[in-house]
Design a protein around this motif. Structure first.
Motif, PDB file in Angstrom:
ATOM      1  N   GLN A 194     -28.292  37.325  32.539  1.00  0.00           N
ATOM      2  CA  GLN A 194     -28.426  38.216  33.696  1.00  0.00           C
ATOM      3  C   GLN A 194     -27.053  38.689  34.168  1.00  0.00           C
ATOM      4  OE1 GLN A 194     -30.544  36.606  37.089  1.00  0.00           O
ATOM      5  NE2 GLN A 194     -29.686  38.149  38.445  1.00  0.00           N
ATOM      6  N   HIS A 195     -26.089  37.779  34.210  1.00  0.00           N
ATOM      7  CA  HIS A 195     -24.726  38.133  34.631  1.00  0.00           C
ATOM      8  C   HIS A 195     -24.145  39.222  33.729  1.00  0.00           C
ATOM      9  CE1 HIS A 195     -20.546  37.800  35.882  1.00  0.00           C
ATOM     10  NE2 HIS A 195     -20.229  37.628  34.602  1.00  0.00           N
ATOM     11  N   TYR A 196     -24.288  39.076  32.412  1.00  0.00           N
ATOM     12  CA  TYR A 196     -23.753  40.078  31.494  1.00  0.00           C
ATOM     13  C   TYR A 196     -24.451  41.423  31.684  1.00  0.00           C
ATOM     14  CZ  TYR A 196     -20.353  37.362  28.968  1.00  0.00           C
ATOM     15  OH  TYR A 196     -19.232  36.658  28.656  1.00  0.00           O
ATOM     16  N   GLY A 197     -25.755  41.394  31.943  1.00  0.00           N
ATOM     17  CA  GLY A 197     -26.470  42.646  32.201  1.00  0.00           C
ATOM     18  C   GLY A 197     -26.030  43.289  33.496  1.00  0.00           C
ATOM     19  N   ASP A 198     -25.979  42.507  34.566  1.00  0.00           N
ATOM     20  CA  ASP A 198     -25.608  43.034  35.881  1.00  0.00           C
ATOM     21  C   ASP A 198     -24.152  43.488  35.937  1.00  0.00           C
ATOM     22  OD1 ASP A 198     -28.174  42.299  36.650  1.00  0.00           O
ATOM     23  OD2 ASP A 198     -27.526  40.571  37.853  1.00  0.00           O
ATOM     24  N   THR A 199     -23.261  42.712  35.334  1.00  0.00           N
ATOM     25  CA  THR A 199     -21.828  42.964  35.459  1.00  0.00           C
ATOM     26  C   THR A 199     -21.307  43.966  34.438  1.00  0.00           C
ATOM     27  OG1 THR A 199     -21.562  40.710  36.282  1.00  0.00           O
ATOM     28  CG2 THR A 199     -19.552  41.847  35.579  1.00  0.00           C
ATOM     29  N   TYR A 200     -21.778  43.866  33.198  1.00  0.00           N
ATOM     30  CA  TYR A 200     -21.214  44.685  32.118  1.00  0.00           C
ATOM     31  C   TYR A 200     -22.201  45.684  31.533  1.00  0.00           C
ATOM     32  CZ  TYR A 200     -17.896  40.852  32.415  1.00  0.00           C
ATOM     33  OH  TYR A 200     -17.008  39.913  32.876  1.00  0.00           O
ATOM     34  N   GLY A 201     -23.470  45.628  31.958  1.00  0.00           N
ATOM     35  CA  GLY A 201     -24.461  46.559  31.451  1.00  0.00           C
ATOM     36  C   GLY A 201     -24.817  46.332  29.991  1.00  0.00           C
ATOM     37  N   VAL A 202     -24.664  45.096  29.516  1.00  0.00           N
ATOM     38  CA  VAL A 202     -25.008  44.780  28.130  1.00  0.00           C
ATOM     39  C   VAL A 202     -26.104  43.728  28.102  1.00  0.00           C
ATOM     40  CG1 VAL A 202     -22.741  45.373  27.197  1.00  0.00           C
ATOM     41  CG2 VAL A 202     -23.184  43.028  27.924  1.00  0.00           C
ATOM     42  N   GLU A 203     -26.923  43.815  27.063  1.00  0.00           N
ATOM     43  CA  GLU A 203     -28.007  42.849  26.921  1.00  0.00           C
ATOM     44  C   GLU A 203     -27.563  41.716  26.013  1.00  0.00           C
ATOM     45  OE1 GLU A 203     -32.551  42.473  25.213  1.00  0.00           O
ATOM     46  OE2 GLU A 203     -31.729  44.465  25.603  1.00  0.00           O
TER      47      GLU A 203
END
Length: 171
Positions: free
Chosen positions: A70-79
């Motif tokens: 979730q952090h990577y999605g929220d922060t960097y826009g990557v799955e």
């Protein structure tokens, strides 16, 4: 199994600093790049709760992996999927895991010099070959695309650190 691995000098410095501190000297510990504050109160409370109520054993945390994704999605826009994550007890075991799973003995791995001594030592301990590339102020102590392109033959891999240790530069 291991080749010539240099001692990690920070351990000797830390030992001396603690001896001086025990002898009454005022010491500010800067020998390791680790936090100077304790863990957040909520993390300590949660750790106590788990240790007091669960048998532990071998450990895996689907909840932690989901939160990291979730952090990577929220922060960097990557799955990032939980299957792509390995949770370790620190950077050093993660480095051993990454290097030993990505390279075969004898492979050459390039890295910036100056750089974190544990990279070079871990590469050597795994029977890999470190290729240290001098990086100075002009490259912000980071490897450049030109330096990498000039390597012939190309190494099996690169270690690129951002922020770099010990210089702190960020790509």
């Amino acid at each position: 199994m291991s080749q010539d691995v240099s001692p990690f000098q920070a351990i000797a410095v830390s030992r001396l600093a603690h001896e001086l501190q025990a002898a009454g000297r005022s010491i500010i510990h800067m020998e390791f790049g680790q936090p100077s504050t304790g863990a957040p109160k909520r993390a300590v409370e949660t750790a106590h709760k788990v240790l007091d109520t669960e048998s532990m054993g071998y450990w895996e945390s689907p909840a932690l992996k989901a939160r990291i994704c979730q952090h990577y999605g929220d922060t960097y826009g990557v799955e990032v999927t939980p299957r792509r994550l390995a949770i370790t007890c620190g950077a050093s075991p993660a480095l051993v895991l990454a290097l030993s799973s990505a390279f075969a003995p004898g492979d050459q791995v390039a890295l910036a010099r100056p750089g974190y001594v544990a990279y070079r030592n871990t590469i050597r301990a795994l029977n890999l070959v470190p290729l240290e590339i001098a990086c100075g102020e002009e490259t912000r102590f980071q490897l450049t695309a030109a330096q990498i392109a000039a390597l012939d033959p190309a190494p099996a891999g690169l270690i690129i650190a951002s922020p770099a240790n010990p210089t702190g530069t960020i790509l």
